[in-house]
Enzyme design. Structure first.
Site, short mmCIF file in Angstrom:
data_model
loop_
_atom_site.label_atom_id
_atom_site.label_comp_id
_atom_site.label_asym_id
_atom_site.label_seq_id
_atom_site.Cartn_x
_atom_site.Cartn_y
_atom_site.Cartn_z
N SER A 107 0.83 -1.20 0.00
CA SER A 107 0.00 0.00 0.00
C SER A 107 0.86 1.26 0.00
O SER A 107 1.91 1.31 0.67
CB SER A 107 -0.91 0.00 1.23
OG SER A 107 -1.55 1.25 1.39
N TYR A 129 -2.57 5.55 -5.10
CA TYR A 129 -3.66 6.48 -5.39
C TYR A 129 -3.01 7.71 -6.02
O TYR A 129 -1.92 8.11 -5.60
CB TYR A 129 -4.39 6.91 -4.12
CG TYR A 129 -5.05 5.81 -3.34
CD1 TYR A 129 -6.25 5.25 -3.77
CD2 TYR A 129 -4.50 5.35 -2.15
CE1 TYR A 129 -6.88 4.25 -3.04
CE2 TYR A 129 -5.12 4.36 -1.41
CZ TYR A 129 -6.30 3.81 -1.86
OH TYR A 129 -6.92 2.83 -1.14
N THR A 155 -5.07 2.27 -8.18
CA THR A 155 -6.42 2.07 -7.67
C THR A 155 -7.33 3.14 -8.25
O THR A 155 -7.08 4.34 -8.07
CB THR A 155 -6.44 2.13 -6.13
OG1 THR A 155 -5.65 1.05 -5.62
CG2 THR A 155 -7.86 2.00 -5.60
N LYS A 219 -6.51 -1.40 -10.85
CA LYS A 219 -7.27 -2.12 -9.82
C LYS A 219 -8.58 -1.40 -9.51
O LYS A 219 -8.58 -0.19 -9.27
CB LYS A 219 -6.44 -2.25 -8.54
CG LYS A 219 -7.14 -2.94 -7.39
CD LYS A 219 -6.20 -3.04 -6.19
CE LYS A 219 -6.83 -3.74 -5.01
NZ LYS A 219 -7.88 -2.91 -4.38
N HIS A 243 -12.92 -3.38 -3.96
CA HIS A 243 -12.24 -2.81 -2.79
C HIS A 243 -12.70 -3.50 -1.50
O HIS A 243 -12.81 -2.88 -0.44
CB HIS A 243 -12.51 -1.30 -2.70
CG HIS A 243 -11.33 -0.51 -2.21
ND1 HIS A 243 -10.58 0.29 -3.02
CD2 HIS A 243 -10.79 -0.39 -0.98
CE1 HIS A 243 -9.63 0.89 -2.33
NE2 HIS A 243 -9.72 0.47 -1.08
#
Length: 349
Positions: A107, A129, A155, A219, A243
């Site tokens: 992440s 992100y 994402t 994603k 998610h």
């Protein structure tokens, strides 16, 4: 960790150990958690037509993702707050995952420096992100590339964070801020343009590939037409994900969306899936529906309660279950599973 109820035991162990706000964060979905609950049930609705009279003496669980061979057909999906679950956090996750011949996606909100994760020897990708001001992401992306990330996972289903209903104090009010987001610049959140981008577009795929020199995985895709647009924009893979039910509640289960995406992408890119996968039988269903690999989010995070040993036990249990599932389905390889799910059952599959 053996027996048919090991998943319940895994969750109960977390309930016994984790502070309530952390446990809630791990388990919760958006709003009424309709999607989160439905995801697991949908995989369980799959019904198989197994082959017989096939040699399954040595099932081969391996798959190849973006040119890298994994010993098992699953990887670890990106999750934050791993150091709130266990002090070693991403490092423990990485060590056990590398030993299992799997891989992990880290992440962008991770609580461990990329360099420390890379030292474990795990094969890893970065999840990202993009902020409204794309340039603010560049330092973090550069750190990941320098530390050895092999792909970037963009994402795309989080223009805003889905509402969660909390039974008590938010986890963000209780955890040490020093165990999250250590790979972002100091004061990142206070910089103009640091909010999540509301204007993501296909051009961002090409921009990420150019600035990092890495393949880009998209994603958060649930539609075949969106998947096709991603591939046309240069995505190396498309990741079917809702998610974990943590964004748009009542979004469709990934099991129901996977076949449409696989058909739309064809041979032009790889397709991955996550969301509610809890067992070797779920893995068999996902692979049979055409996924090139499956990613697990909550299961590894729950297993991390017991550090690297817990994650290692999870990988071992899934390996045992998946090997048995392949044998009973008459499949020696992952490719052999394609098409063994009975279609048109009326239960989403």
């Amino acid at each position: 960790m053996t027996g048919g109820r090991w998943r319940e035991a895994l969750e109960q162990r977390a309930r016994d150990v984790l502070p309530a706000p952390v446990l809630e964060y791990v388990l919760q979905g958006a709003r009424e958690s309709v999607t989160t609950a439905e995801s697991t049930r949908t995989w369980a609705s799959a019904r198989f037509r197994p082959y017989v009279l096939r040699d399954v003496t040595e099932p081969d669980l391996s798959v190849t993702v973006l040119g890298h061979r994994l010993e098992v057909p699953w990887g670890v999906a990106p999750t934050t707050l791993q150091r709130a679950v266990h002090p070693e956090g991403e490092v423990a996750m990485a060590r056990a995952t590398a030993a299992a011949g799997s891989m992990m996606v880290v992440s962008s909100n991770a609580g461990t420096p990329f360099t420390a994760i890379a030292e474990s020897g795990v094969h890893w990708w970065l999840q990202a992100y993009l902020p409204a001001d794309r340039t603010l992401a560049e330092p973090m992306l550069a750190r990941a590339v320098e530390a050895g990330a092999r792909a970037v996972v963009l994402t795309v289903d989080t223009p805003v964070v889905g509402t969660k209903y909390s039974a008590g104090p938010s986890v963000w009010e209780t955890v040490d801020p020093g165990i999250v987001r250590v790979n972002l610049d100091e004061d990142y959140d206070r910089l103009p343009g640091a909010e999540k981008a509301l204007d993501l577009g296909p051009h961002d795929i090409g921009w990420l590939a150019e600035i990092t020199g890495l393949p880009v995985v998209v994603k958060g895709v649930l539609r075949g037409d969106d998947a096709r647009r991603c591939v046309q924009a240069g995505a190396a893979a498309v990741w079917v994900s809702n998610h974990g039910g943590r964004q748009l509640d009542r979004a469709a289960p990934t099991a129901a969306c996977l076949p449409d995406v696989v058909a739309a992408v064809g041979e032009d890119a790889e397709v991955y899936v996550d969301g509610g996968v809890r067992s070797g039988l779920d893995l068999l269903a996902a692979l049979a529906l055409g996924a090139d690999a499956v990613f697990l989010g909550r299961l590894p995070l729950l297993a991390l309660v017991d550090g690297a040993d817990g994650v290692a036990a999870l990988h071992a249990t899934l390996r045992e279950e998946t090997r048995e599932a392949l044998r009973l389905a008459g499949c020696r390889t992952v490719v052999d599973t394609h098409g063994i799910v009975l279609a048109d059952r009326g239960n989403h599959l």
